[in-house]
Design a protein around this motif. Structure first.
Motif, PDB file in Angstrom:
ATOM      1  N   HIS A 238       3.571 -28.000  -2.408  1.00 18.86           N
ATOM      2  CA  HIS A 238       2.978 -26.827  -3.090  1.00 18.86           C
ATOM      3  C   HIS A 238       2.537 -25.685  -1.936  1.00 18.86           C
ATOM      4  O   HIS A 238       2.938 -24.638  -2.051  1.00 18.86           O
ATOM      5  CB  HIS A 238       1.668 -27.197  -3.775  1.00 18.86           C
ATOM      6  CG  HIS A 238       0.862 -25.893  -4.344  1.00 18.86           C
ATOM      7  ND1 HIS A 238       1.107 -25.408  -5.428  1.00 18.86           N
ATOM      8  CD2 HIS A 238      -0.175 -25.247  -3.671  1.00 18.86           C
ATOM      9  CE1 HIS A 238       0.290 -24.380  -5.706  1.00 18.86           C
ATOM     10  NE2 HIS A 238      -0.483 -23.984  -4.507  1.00 18.86           N
TER      11      HIS A 238
ATOM     12  N   ALA B 232       2.285 -34.058  -2.936  1.00 22.50           N
ATOM     13  CA  ALA B 232       2.495 -32.913  -3.879  1.00 22.50           C
ATOM     14  C   ALA B 232       1.729 -31.462  -3.332  1.00 22.50           C
ATOM     15  O   ALA B 232       2.364 -30.295  -3.473  1.00 22.50           O
ATOM     16  CB  ALA B 232       1.867 -33.061  -5.266  1.00 22.50           C
ATOM     17  N   LYS B 233       0.584 -31.788  -2.369  1.00 19.83           N
ATOM     18  CA  LYS B 233      -0.083 -30.556  -2.140  1.00 19.83           C
ATOM     19  C   LYS B 233       0.659 -30.036  -0.827  1.00 19.83           C
ATOM     20  O   LYS B 233       0.792 -28.562  -0.661  1.00 19.83           O
ATOM     21  CB  LYS B 233      -1.339 -31.289  -1.495  1.00 19.83           C
ATOM     22  CG  LYS B 233      -2.126 -30.035  -1.032  1.00 19.83           C
ATOM     23  CD  LYS B 233      -3.757 -30.501  -0.544  1.00 19.83           C
ATOM     24  CE  LYS B 233      -4.517 -29.400   0.012  1.00 19.83           C
ATOM     25  NZ  LYS B 233      -5.970 -29.975   0.615  1.00 19.83           N
TER      26      LYS B 233
ATOM     27  N   THR C 124       3.924 -31.767 -14.589  1.00 19.91           N
ATOM     28  CA  THR C 124       5.222 -30.710 -14.502  1.00 19.91           C
ATOM     29  C   THR C 124       5.211 -30.668 -16.075  1.00 19.91           C
ATOM     30  O   THR C 124       5.256 -31.445 -16.947  1.00 19.91           O
ATOM     31  CB  THR C 124       6.561 -31.151 -14.347  1.00 19.91           C
ATOM     32  OG1 THR C 124       6.404 -31.632 -12.721  1.00 19.91           O
ATOM     33  CG2 THR C 124       7.431 -30.164 -14.132  1.00 19.91           C
TER      34      THR C 124
ATOM     35  N   ASN D 289       8.165 -34.390  -9.392  1.00 18.05           N
ATOM     36  CA  ASN D 289       7.502 -33.505 -10.317  1.00 18.05           C
ATOM     37  C   ASN D 289       8.015 -32.134 -10.076  1.00 18.05           C
ATOM     38  O   ASN D 289       8.080 -31.408 -10.925  1.00 18.05           O
ATOM     39  CB  ASN D 289       5.867 -33.611 -10.183  1.00 18.05           C
ATOM     40  CG  ASN D 289       5.425 -34.463 -11.128  1.00 18.05           C
ATOM     41  OD1 ASN D 289       5.064 -35.692 -10.732  1.00 18.05           O
ATOM     42  ND2 ASN D 289       5.254 -34.187 -12.162  1.00 18.05           N
ATOM     43  N   PHE D 290       8.735 -31.812  -8.807  1.00 20.68           N
ATOM     44  CA  PHE D 290       9.275 -30.852  -8.269  1.00 20.68           C
ATOM     45  C   PHE D 290      10.568 -30.910  -8.381  1.00 20.68           C
ATOM     46  O   PHE D 290      11.320 -30.132  -9.104  1.00 20.68           O
ATOM     47  CB  PHE D 290       8.742 -30.335  -6.916  1.00 20.68           C
ATOM     48  CG  PHE D 290       7.290 -29.999  -6.849  1.00 20.68           C
ATOM     49  CD1 PHE D 290       6.911 -28.522  -6.629  1.00 20.68           C
ATOM     50  CD2 PHE D 290       6.327 -30.800  -6.298  1.00 20.68           C
ATOM     51  CE1 PHE D 290       5.411 -28.237  -6.538  1.00 20.68           C
ATOM     52  CE2 PHE D 290       5.073 -30.584  -6.201  1.00 20.68           C
ATOM     53  CZ  PHE D 290       4.883 -29.230  -6.450  1.00 20.68           C
TER      54      PHE D 290
ATOM     55  N   VAL E 110      -0.179 -35.476 -10.896  1.00 27.01           N
ATOM     56  CA  VAL E 110       0.761 -34.319 -10.683  1.00 27.01           C
ATOM     57  C   VAL E 110       1.224 -34.200 -12.134  1.00 27.01           C
ATOM     58  O   VAL E 110       2.127 -35.050 -12.651  1.00 27.01           O
ATOM     59  CB  VAL E 110       1.944 -34.519  -9.640  1.00 27.01           C
ATOM     60  CG1 VAL E 110       2.558 -33.379  -9.411  1.00 27.01           C
ATOM     61  CG2 VAL E 110       1.004 -34.957  -8.301  1.00 27.01           C
TER      62      VAL E 110
ATOM     63  N   VAL F 262       4.217 -26.781 -12.287  1.00 31.48           N
ATOM     64  CA  VAL F 262       3.680 -27.725 -11.775  1.00 31.48           C
ATOM     65  C   VAL F 262       2.312 -27.752 -11.420  1.00 31.48           C
ATOM     66  O   VAL F 262       1.721 -26.795 -10.945  1.00 31.48           O
ATOM     67  CB  VAL F 262       4.501 -28.189 -10.356  1.00 31.48           C
ATOM     68  CG1 VAL F 262       3.774 -29.481  -9.825  1.00 31.48           C
ATOM     69  CG2 VAL F 262       5.804 -28.141 -10.694  1.00 31.48           C
TER      70      VAL F 262
ATOM     71  N   ALA G 225       5.669 -38.238  -7.273  1.00 28.62           N
ATOM     72  CA  ALA G 225       4.970 -36.932  -7.059  1.00 28.62           C
ATOM     73  C   ALA G 225       6.200 -35.606  -6.522  1.00 28.62           C
ATOM     74  O   ALA G 225       6.288 -34.645  -7.010  1.00 28.62           O
ATOM     75  CB  ALA G 225       3.718 -36.918  -6.051  1.00 28.62           C
ATOM     76  N   PHE G 226       6.969 -36.466  -5.535  1.00 24.52           N
ATOM     77  CA  PHE G 226       8.200 -35.358  -5.274  1.00 24.52           C
ATOM     78  C   PHE G 226       9.040 -34.909  -6.396  1.00 24.52           C
ATOM     79  O   PHE G 226       9.463 -33.776  -6.630  1.00 24.52           O
ATOM     80  CB  PHE G 226       8.864 -36.189  -4.081  1.00 24.52           C
ATOM     81  CG  PHE G 226      10.020 -35.184  -3.546  1.00 24.52           C
ATOM     82  CD1 PHE G 226       9.870 -33.834  -3.695  1.00 24.52           C
ATOM     83  CD2 PHE G 226      10.793 -35.882  -2.649  1.00 24.52           C
ATOM     84  CE1 PHE G 226      10.952 -33.022  -2.757  1.00 24.52           C
ATOM     85  CE2 PHE G 226      11.844 -35.291  -2.114  1.00 24.52           C
ATOM     86  CZ  PHE G 226      11.967 -33.903  -1.926  1.00 24.52           C
TER      87      PHE G 226
ATOM     88  N   ILE H 193      -1.236 -29.654 -10.038  1.00 27.47           N
ATOM     89  CA  ILE H 193      -1.789 -30.888  -9.411  1.00 27.47           C
ATOM     90  C   ILE H 193      -3.363 -30.869  -9.575  1.00 27.47           C
ATOM     91  O   ILE H 193      -3.969 -29.738  -9.217  1.00 27.47           O
ATOM     92  CB  ILE H 193      -1.326 -30.642  -7.858  1.00 27.47           C
ATOM     93  CG1 ILE H 193       0.028 -30.469  -7.523  1.00 27.47           C
ATOM     94  CG2 ILE H 193      -2.123 -31.588  -7.087  1.00 27.47           C
ATOM     95  CD1 ILE H 193       0.409 -30.240  -6.191  1.00 27.47           C
TER      96      ILE H 193
END
Length: 511
Positions: free
Chosen positions: A355, A351-352, A505, A413-414, A503, A454, A410-411, A456
């Protein structure tokens, strides 16, 4: 201290930090301060789809497809899958037909080729991959991309799907560039791909005298441009646009022009350069690269992505795509490709990186490497074990157990919420000391006044956030942490609680 977002984005003029109650982080949204338009989130079918797509158990295959592509929700409102908006299809070079003679020891990493040496085509090949391509389309995936790692083996200098010379040149016979272009256009047209990526990680030296781990060829910029110029005029009967780059790491697109295979953004897209291709209508105004080896430490990661953004600004309206990532090798002694790790710490790391690529590099598309894998490695989204539950690659060839990972969710979440056409907007943080550790990005769909935020939280403690700029009504919350996968809940914008190591959203209407 600035957040990673503000390391590149500037604070909107005329705004002042909002005073925050003790212990609360204030996140302010600025919908009028638009950044890039998001194109897509994707992943590739390499290499597992060739076998898994031919499993007899349709239920298991559909479970994988749902995890990757579905926009449906479960009874509790949580998503069924991560709803990728782009699917990458590997156009094989023919090492699979060669078998052991390919000198690629692992059969999972060999690929079939649609073209025969006599010039005829066999569209029954790559059936497993074709199954997943159709599954993606059925579930509404917006874009498909065909990518090639090597010319067909009968077009290469050594008759193999890799280049073992240790040099920099493309593994292709003299005079075969036009034939290779014909092949790529034929495949792109047959499958109606939206994009065609003809060269992948050309900076790396693929294979040695005793073999290779996969298909691949190095190439210098002049060869890539020659292939693109040979391919582009043939694409009139296709809907595909050519995407170039696929550089092995970010710095090859703005510098690092060792051996004639770097500085790709300027080399390909600055008018007046000897290999300028930006005026070809079949070439998308996109330069692509991979995020490997540039993710730590934070200062270096940010500086690299600032240079990526700067070269895109210099060559406006050039877009930036991040087209391949997975957890590879030793990453600053914090994360490692092997052994397989599917826990939340690895999800937070992914996730970072997303981002940083979106908020600092200003990428418009972000794509993963292995969508599914049987390996004891951390570079996949969905994992396959043997029917008995073991991690054993050959034992998964005809059947297996399907499992997810925190990298996947986590991917998601985007990918599940930030849809094609949404615009990233500016945000600012204030309040509690240490709030810069919470990474925030926000995206809007102005057609319906929808906002997606989103957040984190990598810390081992809960944080309380107030969202300014959202309508004062219940927001939909989707949380990924060590026990939850995009778990749905609701919250008011003034009292949003971020679980430790999560994470989150948030979706709702903005004011």
């Amino acid at each position: 201290m600035l957040s990673l977002l503000w390391a590149c984005d500037k604070k909107p003029p005329g705004t002042t930090p909002v005073a925050a109650p003790p212990g609360k982080i204030i996140v302010t949204l600025y919908p009028s301060q638009e950044q890039q338009t998001i194109h897509s989130f994707g992943a590739s079918d390499c290499w597992t789809a060739k076998f898994v797509g031919n499993w007899q158990d349709e239920q298991k295959k559909n479970k994988i497809a749902d995890l990757l592509f579905s926009m449906d929700t479960l009874k509790d409102g949580s998503p069924e899958g991560i709803a990728l908006s782009l699917w990458r299809f590997n156009i094989g070079g023919g090492s699979f037909e060669q078998g052991a003679a390919s000198n690629i020891k692992d059969e999972w990493r060999r690929e079939e080729c649609f073209m025969n040496a006599d010039g005829s085509y066999d569209w029954s090949r790559q059936q497993g991959q074709q199954w997943f391509l159709e599954a993606a389309k059925k579930r509404g995936v917006a874009y498909t991309l065909g990518f090639s790692l090597t010319p067909p083996v009968f077009m290469t200098q050594n008759g193999k799907a890799y280049n073992a010379t240790g040099g920099t040149r493309m593994n292709i016979k003299e005079g075969m560039m036009d034939a290779y272009a014909d092949f790529l256009v034929k495949v792109a047209g047959h499958f109606n791909f939206d994009f065609l990526s003809p060269v992948n990680e050309p900076q790396w030296k693929w294979g040695k005298a005793d073999g290779a781990s996969q298909e691949g060829t190095q190439a210098v910029n002049t060869e890539i441009a020659a292939l693109v110029k040979a391919t582009a005029p043939k694409m009139g009967n296709t809907n595909a646009k050519i995407v170039v780059g696929e550089a092995g790491q970010w710095d090859y697109i703005f510098g690092k022009n060792e051996e004639g295979c770097g500085d790709q953004a300027r080399q390909f897209f600055k008018p007046g350069t000897p290999i300028y291709i930006g005026d070809l209508p079949q070439v998308a105004g996109i330069i692509s690269a991979h995020s490997y080896f540039t993710t730590c430490p934070d200062a270096a990661a940010i500086a690299t992505r600032q240079q990526v953004r700067a070269v895109a600004e210099e060559l406006k309206p050039l877009q930036i795509w991040q087209t391949e990532f997975g957890i590879l090798g030793n990453i600053c002694n914090q994360y490692s490709g092997a052994p397989r790790n599917t826990g939340i710490d690895y999800g937070l790391y992914v996730a970072k990186v997303i981002h940083q690529d979106l908020t600092v590099a200003n990428a418009t598309s972000w794509q993963w490497w292995l969508a599914m894998s049987p390996y004891d490695y951390s570079d996949a989204l969905v994992y396959i074990n043997t029917p008995s539950g073991k991690t054993d690659v050959p034992g998964c060839k005809t059947d297996g157990i399907v499992s997810d990972s925190k990298q996947l969710w986590a991917f998601g979440n985007f990918a599940r919420f930030v849809r094609p056409g949404m615009k990233r907007i500016a945000t600012a943080q204030s309040g509690k000391q240490g709030s810069e550790n919470i990474l925030v990005s926000a995206y809007k769909d102005s057609n319906v006044k929808k906002m997606v935020v989103v957040l984190i939280n990598p810390q081992d403690r809960e944080e309380v956030v107030q969202l300014n700029g959202m309508a004062d009504q219940l927001l939909d919350i989707y949380t990924t942490n060590h026990t939850q996968n995009l778990k749905h809940s609701v919250s008011k914008p003034r009292e949003l609680r971020l679980a430790s190591k999560s994470v989150t959203t948030v979706t709702g209407i903005y004011r």
